[in-house]
Scaffold this motif. Sequence first.
Motif, PDB file in Angstrom:
ATOM      1  N   LEU A  74      -1.204 -19.734 -15.463  1.00 35.77           N
ATOM      2  CA  LEU A  74      -1.475 -20.022 -14.049  1.00 35.77           C
ATOM      3  C   LEU A  74      -0.263 -19.602 -13.220  1.00 35.77           C
ATOM      4  O   LEU A  74       0.778 -20.267 -13.239  1.00 35.77           O
ATOM      5  CB  LEU A  74      -1.758 -21.516 -13.872  1.00 35.77           C
ATOM      6  N   ASP A  78      -2.263 -18.375  -8.178  1.00 37.25           N
ATOM      7  CA  ASP A  78      -3.527 -18.767  -8.797  1.00 37.25           C
ATOM      8  C   ASP A  78      -4.030 -20.111  -8.296  1.00 37.25           C
ATOM      9  O   ASP A  78      -5.071 -20.589  -8.734  1.00 37.25           O
ATOM     10  CB  ASP A  78      -3.392 -18.815 -10.325  1.00 37.25           C
ATOM     11  N   PRO A 154      -7.774 -17.111  -6.215  1.00 39.54           N
ATOM     12  CA  PRO A 154      -7.076 -18.003  -7.140  1.00 39.54           C
ATOM     13  C   PRO A 154      -8.011 -18.500  -8.235  1.00 39.54           C
ATOM     14  O   PRO A 154      -9.233 -18.313  -8.168  1.00 39.54           O
ATOM     15  CB  PRO A 154      -6.652 -19.162  -6.238  1.00 39.54           C
ATOM     16  N   ARG A 155      -7.454 -19.139  -9.224  1.00 32.96           N
ATOM     17  CA  ARG A 155      -8.256 -19.743 -10.286  1.00 32.96           C
ATOM     18  C   ARG A 155      -8.546 -21.215  -9.994  1.00 32.96           C
ATOM     19  O   ARG A 155      -9.391 -21.825 -10.644  1.00 32.96           O
ATOM     20  CB  ARG A 155      -7.534 -19.605 -11.620  1.00 32.96           C
ATOM     21  N   ALA A 187     -13.603 -19.828  -9.557  1.00 34.46           N
ATOM     22  CA  ALA A 187     -12.481 -20.757  -9.478  1.00 34.46           C
ATOM     23  C   ALA A 187     -12.945 -22.199  -9.659  1.00 34.46           C
ATOM     24  O   ALA A 187     -14.084 -22.556  -9.331  1.00 34.46           O
ATOM     25  CB  ALA A 187     -11.784 -20.624  -8.129  1.00 34.46           C
TER      26      ALA A 187
END
Length: 223
Positions: A74, A78, A154-155, A187
């Motif tokens: 990450l 992220d 982003p995640r 995400a």
Amino acid sequence: MSSAEVLVSCRDAALTFGRGPQAVVAVHGADLEIRAGDRLAVIGPSGSGKSSLLHLLAGLEHPTSGTVTRAAALGPYDIGLVFQGDSLIPALNVVENTALPLVLTDRPEGEARLCALAALALVDAADLADRLPEEISGGQAQRVAAARVLAQAPRLILADEPTGRLDHVTGTRVLDALLTAADHIGAALVVTTHDPAVAARLTVRRSMRDGRLLAPLAPEEVS
């Protein structure tokens, strides 16, 4: 238990502001895992510690005790943040605001603009691209904030009371935009809210009271 990757893990994480008799414990020993693809609502009244918990997840605050661990994969970009209220830069128009995270990571300006326009289209805000923040409504600004996160890809998306200052119809559109953004880029999404109707639209609901994160709520308990 889900086999999806754990993005952020809190273990007995606490956050205290100040020292001695004046100390305020914002978060008491929270245990929480955020996995890839999660849809989590943290519901509670103002002052319950929701924002402080979100800041711990984001790395904006460090736990006073306990641990907050993020996946090794990450990276700093992220995690995308959507704050309550105004978060746009007044001197930049909507598309420039949306492209800003990409520009800050040295993406070519033209490429950043194209990504920003695509993100604005996904949240039904493409027609606002050339307007300044002062020329759009609060609800439109929140959708632009969601688009900015989407452009960043982003995640994990963390949204702090994103509908708190909006009427029901506008708030619904903002939440639609966040869910669309999360689905589109795959995400995880965490939303803090005091509104049961908002919480009910996310898969997992955790209540927060006096800084304590409680067990997951069943759908009938969200009221």
